[in-house]
Design a protein around this motif. Sequence first.
Motif, PDB file in Angstrom:
ATOM      1  N   ARG A  66      18.756  33.150  37.742  1.00 49.47           N
ATOM      2  CA  ARG A  66      17.307  33.092  37.979  1.00 49.47           C
ATOM      3  C   ARG A  66      16.848  31.646  38.159  1.00 49.47           C
ATOM      4  O   ARG A  66      16.051  31.324  39.043  1.00 49.47           O
ATOM      5  CB  ARG A  66      16.556  33.750  36.827  1.00 49.47           C
ATOM      6  CG  ARG A  66      15.061  33.821  37.058  1.00 49.47           C
ATOM      7  CD  ARG A  66      14.374  34.476  35.896  1.00 49.47           C
ATOM      8  NE  ARG A  66      14.843  33.834  34.677  1.00 49.47           N
ATOM      9  CZ  ARG A  66      14.060  33.324  33.740  1.00 49.47           C
ATOM     10  NH1 ARG A  66      12.774  33.410  33.832  1.00 49.47           N
ATOM     11  NH2 ARG A  66      14.556  32.737  32.680  1.00 49.47           N
ATOM     12  N   VAL A  69      17.824  30.373  41.550  1.00 46.83           N
ATOM     13  CA  VAL A  69      16.924  30.934  42.565  1.00 46.83           C
ATOM     14  C   VAL A  69      15.609  30.157  42.554  1.00 46.83           C
ATOM     15  O   VAL A  69      15.106  29.748  43.602  1.00 46.83           O
ATOM     16  CB  VAL A  69      16.687  32.442  42.341  1.00 46.83           C
ATOM     17  CG1 VAL A  69      15.537  32.959  43.209  1.00 46.83           C
ATOM     18  CG2 VAL A  69      17.960  33.237  42.622  1.00 46.83           C
ATOM     19  N   GLN A  76      17.568  34.742  46.789  1.00 47.64           N
ATOM     20  CA  GLN A  76      17.186  35.911  45.998  1.00 47.64           C
ATOM     21  C   GLN A  76      18.112  37.072  46.345  1.00 47.64           C
ATOM     22  O   GLN A  76      18.538  37.807  45.486  1.00 47.64           O
ATOM     23  CB  GLN A  76      15.720  36.294  46.261  1.00 47.64           C
ATOM     24  CG  GLN A  76      15.227  37.452  45.438  1.00 47.64           C
ATOM     25  CD  GLN A  76      15.182  37.154  43.953  1.00 47.64           C
ATOM     26  OE1 GLN A  76      14.826  36.069  43.539  1.00 47.64           O
ATOM     27  NE2 GLN A  76      15.529  38.120  43.143  1.00 47.64           N
TER      28      GLN A  76
END
Length: 90
Positions: A66, A69, A76
């Motif tokens: 995460r 990203v 994603q």
Amino acid sequence: MVELPGYNAVKEALHAHLIDIGSATVPVEAYWSLAETLKLTAEQLALKRRDARGSAWENRVQWAKRKLVEEGIMDQGWHGVWCLRPNHAG
């Protein structure tokens, strides 16, 4: 007390793993590859999240994904497929 590697160490290892393989990966492959790279013990791999719902290790790796990203390093992507953005593919 048994602890997992720090968040930044896991994030850096995930980034390096994706550069090394030069392609996309699936989460389960990343969990095991990073565990080997970071030399996790069976005790570390058996740790549960504080809420006891799932693996603390898998959660730590998902956190790293995460963050990558959010930093624009990873795409994603599709559900269940992790890959670097083209400009970060090494």
